[in-house]
Design a protein around this motif. Structure first.
Motif, PDB file in Angstrom:
ATOM      1  N   ILE A  91       0.955  -1.241  -0.026  1.00 52.84           N
ATOM      2  CA  ILE A  91       0.098   0.132   0.070  1.00 52.84           C
ATOM      3  C   ILE A  91       1.124   1.161  -0.083  1.00 52.84           C
ATOM      4  O   ILE A  91       0.648   2.194  -0.892  1.00 52.84           O
ATOM      5  N   LEU A  92       1.816   1.297   0.783  1.00 52.60           N
ATOM      6  CA  LEU A  92       2.749   2.422   0.904  1.00 52.60           C
ATOM      7  C   LEU A  92       3.668   2.503  -0.410  1.00 52.60           C
ATOM      8  O   LEU A  92       3.933   3.749  -0.571  1.00 52.60           O
ATOM      9  N   GLY A  93       3.859   1.516  -0.785  1.00 58.25           N
ATOM     10  CA  GLY A  93       4.568   1.351  -2.245  1.00 58.25           C
ATOM     11  C   GLY A  93       4.143   1.931  -3.313  1.00 58.25           C
ATOM     12  O   GLY A  93       4.460   2.483  -4.521  1.00 58.25           O
ATOM     13  N   GLN A  94       2.677   2.327  -3.242  1.00 53.50           N
ATOM     14  CA  GLN A  94       1.966   3.074  -4.257  1.00 53.50           C
ATOM     15  C   GLN A  94       2.344   4.395  -4.570  1.00 53.50           C
ATOM     16  O   GLN A  94       2.179   5.029  -5.522  1.00 53.50           O
ATOM     17  N   LYS A  95       2.992   5.022  -3.654  1.00 54.25           N
ATOM     18  CA  LYS A  95       3.837   6.013  -3.883  1.00 54.25           C
ATOM     19  C   LYS A  95       4.980   6.557  -4.834  1.00 54.25           C
ATOM     20  O   LYS A  95       5.486   7.538  -5.345  1.00 54.25           O
ATOM     21  N   ARG A  96       5.585   5.265  -5.047  1.00 49.52           N
ATOM     22  CA  ARG A  96       6.977   5.184  -5.595  1.00 49.52           C
ATOM     23  C   ARG A  96       6.461   5.638  -6.945  1.00 49.52           C
ATOM     24  O   ARG A  96       5.523   4.961  -7.755  1.00 49.52           O
TER      25      ARG A  96
END
Length: 154
Positions: free
Chosen positions: A17-22
């Protein structure tokens, strides 16, 4: 005191979920999560650990949401606007899910105006429809949901 059982798969989901910012891989991760039935924007998660997606699948959280620490979302949870057929009300500010909250299976949280807050320690029962803010350490159930009890504070 009840402690959320955070498993390795929960840490993996949180990382995805946090990786969606990459920049490059973010859109790919978003689509992979959606294929798994998880639609939680990265901006919704607060720093720290503890998001638990129990039996993850078909979990949808509005983009104007903030999720605290040690929150458990069961399958079928939806957090979103209750009036999607019309233009968004200018007063709509989204949702805040504070720390230690548990949302039961198929629980729905809807709002049309203002900011709806699910206070610290709140439990929302399975198949409940919440359309108002809660107080800390309360238990809510029903459709529409109403306060049915209180949790013991740690």
């Amino acid at each position: 005191m009840f402690r959320l059982p955070v498993r390795p798969i929960d840490r993996l989901y949180r990382g995805l979920i946090l990786g969606q910012k990459r920049p490059i891989i973010g859109p790919v991760l978003r689509q992979a999560l959606k294929l798994r039935g998880i639609d939680i924007p990265a901006e919704a998660l607060q720093p720290g650990d503890g998001l638990v997606l129990r039996h993850a699948g078909n979990v949808v959280v509005h983009r104007q949401s903030r999720i605290g620490r040690n929150v458990m979302l069961h399958q079928g949870v939806t957090v979103g606007r209750g009036d999607i057929w019309r233009e968004q009300d200018p007063s709509f500010r989204g949702f805040v899910i504070e720390d230690e909250v548990i949302l039961g299976a198929n629980a729905v949280v809807v709002s049309q105006k203002g900011l709806l807050t699910i206070a610290e320690g709140t439990v929302l029962g399975a198949n409940s429809v919440l359309n108002t803010s809660t107080g800390p350490w309360e238990i809510w159930a029903g459709a529409p949901a109403r306060k049915v009890g209180e949790r013991e504070r740690p």
